[in-house]
Design a protein around this motif. Sequence first.
Motif, PDB file in Angstrom:
ATOM      1  N   ALA A  78       0.813  -1.217   0.000  1.00  0.00           N
ATOM      2  CA  ALA A  78       0.000   0.000   0.000  1.00  0.00           C
ATOM      3  C   ALA A  78       0.845   1.265   0.000  1.00  0.00           C
ATOM      4  O   ALA A  78       0.430   2.301  -0.524  1.00  0.00           O
ATOM      5  N   ARG A  79       2.026   1.185   0.581  1.00  0.00           N
ATOM      6  CA  ARG A  79       2.886   2.358   0.660  1.00  0.00           C
ATOM      7  C   ARG A  79       3.946   2.374  -0.440  1.00  0.00           C
ATOM      8  O   ARG A  79       4.820   3.223  -0.455  1.00  0.00           O
ATOM      9  N   SER A  80       3.839   1.438  -1.392  1.00  0.00           N
ATOM     10  CA  SER A  80       4.806   1.357  -2.489  1.00  0.00           C
ATOM     11  C   SER A  80       4.064   1.329  -3.817  1.00  0.00           C
ATOM     12  O   SER A  80       3.183   0.480  -4.025  1.00  0.00           O
ATOM     13  N   GLU A  81       4.403   2.209  -4.708  1.00  0.00           N
ATOM     14  CA  GLU A  81       3.766   2.257  -6.023  1.00  0.00           C
ATOM     15  C   GLU A  81       4.068   0.994  -6.819  1.00  0.00           C
ATOM     16  O   GLU A  81       3.202   0.437  -7.492  1.00  0.00           O
ATOM     17  N   ALA A  82       5.321   0.531  -6.741  1.00  0.00           N
ATOM     18  CA  ALA A  82       5.700  -0.680  -7.470  1.00  0.00           C
ATOM     19  C   ALA A  82       4.957  -1.899  -6.932  1.00  0.00           C
ATOM     20  O   ALA A  82       4.542  -2.775  -7.691  1.00  0.00           O
ATOM     21  N   GLY A  83       4.787  -1.963  -5.613  1.00  0.00           N
ATOM     22  CA  GLY A  83       4.075  -3.093  -5.019  1.00  0.00           C
ATOM     23  C   GLY A  83       2.636  -3.165  -5.469  1.00  0.00           C
ATOM     24  O   GLY A  83       2.101  -4.239  -5.742  1.00  0.00           O
ATOM     25  N   ARG A  84       1.995  -2.000  -5.604  1.00  0.00           N
ATOM     26  CA  ARG A  84       0.603  -1.978  -6.007  1.00  0.00           C
ATOM     27  C   ARG A  84       0.437  -2.303  -7.490  1.00  0.00           C
ATOM     28  O   ARG A  84      -0.553  -2.889  -7.909  1.00  0.00           O
ATOM     29  N   ARG A  85       1.426  -1.915  -8.304  1.00  0.00           N
ATOM     30  CA  ARG A  85       1.322  -2.135  -9.749  1.00  0.00           C
ATOM     31  C   ARG A  85       1.797  -3.508 -10.176  1.00  0.00           C
ATOM     32  O   ARG A  85       1.319  -4.047 -11.168  1.00  0.00           O
ATOM     33  N   ILE A  86       2.724  -4.105  -9.430  1.00  0.00           N
ATOM     34  CA  ILE A  86       3.339  -5.363  -9.872  1.00  0.00           C
ATOM     35  C   ILE A  86       3.066  -6.511  -8.900  1.00  0.00           C
ATOM     36  O   ILE A  86       2.511  -7.546  -9.284  1.00  0.00           O
ATOM     37  N   LEU A  87       3.464  -6.332  -7.643  1.00  0.00           N
ATOM     38  CA  LEU A  87       3.411  -7.433  -6.688  1.00  0.00           C
ATOM     39  C   LEU A  87       1.989  -7.887  -6.392  1.00  0.00           C
ATOM     40  O   LEU A  87       1.697  -9.086  -6.414  1.00  0.00           O
ATOM     41  N   LEU A  88       1.093  -6.942  -6.110  1.00  0.00           N
ATOM     42  CA  LEU A  88      -0.280  -7.309  -5.770  1.00  0.00           C
ATOM     43  C   LEU A  88      -0.981  -8.057  -6.906  1.00  0.00           C
ATOM     44  O   LEU A  88      -1.577  -9.113  -6.668  1.00  0.00           O
ATOM     45  N   PRO A  89      -0.944  -7.568  -8.166  1.00  0.00           N
ATOM     46  CA  PRO A  89      -1.581  -8.337  -9.246  1.00  0.00           C
ATOM     47  C   PRO A  89      -0.994  -9.738  -9.421  1.00  0.00           C
ATOM     48  O   PRO A  89      -1.726 -10.687  -9.700  1.00  0.00           O
TER      49      PRO A  89
END
Length: 273
Positions: free
Chosen positions: A93-104
């Motif tokens: 939630a606090r990382s743009e890369a995590g929301r765009r890549i890791l979560l999906p």
Amino acid sequence: MLNGLRWIVYAIAVLAMNFPVIVTLVTSFKSARELSTNAGLWINQPTLENYFRVLSDTSRFNIYIYLANSAAAALIGTGLAILLAFPAAYAIARSEAGRRILLPVVVNLRAVPLIIFAIPLYMMYQWLGLLDTQLGLGLILTIVNVPLALVILVNAISDVPAELDEAAKVDGASSLQVMLMIIRPVIRPALVTTFIFGFITAWNEFLFGLMLTTSRAVPMTVGSSFFFAASGGGVQWGTASAVMILGALPPALLGLLMYRQISGSMMAGAVKG
């Protein structure tokens, strides 16, 4: 007129969605003799014979063991999933890369048919000695629950202003302290919702219960199938229906008791801003 039509449509929808449950419930109150002559939705002579048989006759199949196995595995699978997903959700939630890549990536793994993992999981569990254990079943249910937990918790944490984190860190708080002391109390409704959904999902899991257990750790979803012909002489529909109703009670009661908590958590993000 319009209001009456709305209620009619609502009643039809409720009846259609719950028809299998209604049939199972009605069948559980019929004796074997009545079932052979009356397969309808009415009951001529209601009886609790099927429930007494299931709850009292434990010589062959013990429903209490199956319920205990399901409860233990579901609690392990839900608790571990939250422990793993909470810090991961905070980082995403606090990382743009995590929301765009890791979560999906993590969420899309849940879309893969679970049967694909059957053979490697069985071989790995056999090597580790985790076959037919509550811990082994709970661990695989953790993996099943992590994507769902991540989605709920990432959305909840995203609704918490990042300024709270920054203010706490200015005062000397570490990231762990921010998560436990700042974020956790704020998203408590989402954590409760995650637990409820995770518990229900774990309780209803059938595939891995069938594949990874044989006798000691058989869950309720698998154990209920043993009662179909528990007394011999063909399918015992009344007994099987009573078992299925008893097995469905824990998650159903949990959902009903915590309904306000779930609806409040789901609406929180919808009304933001």
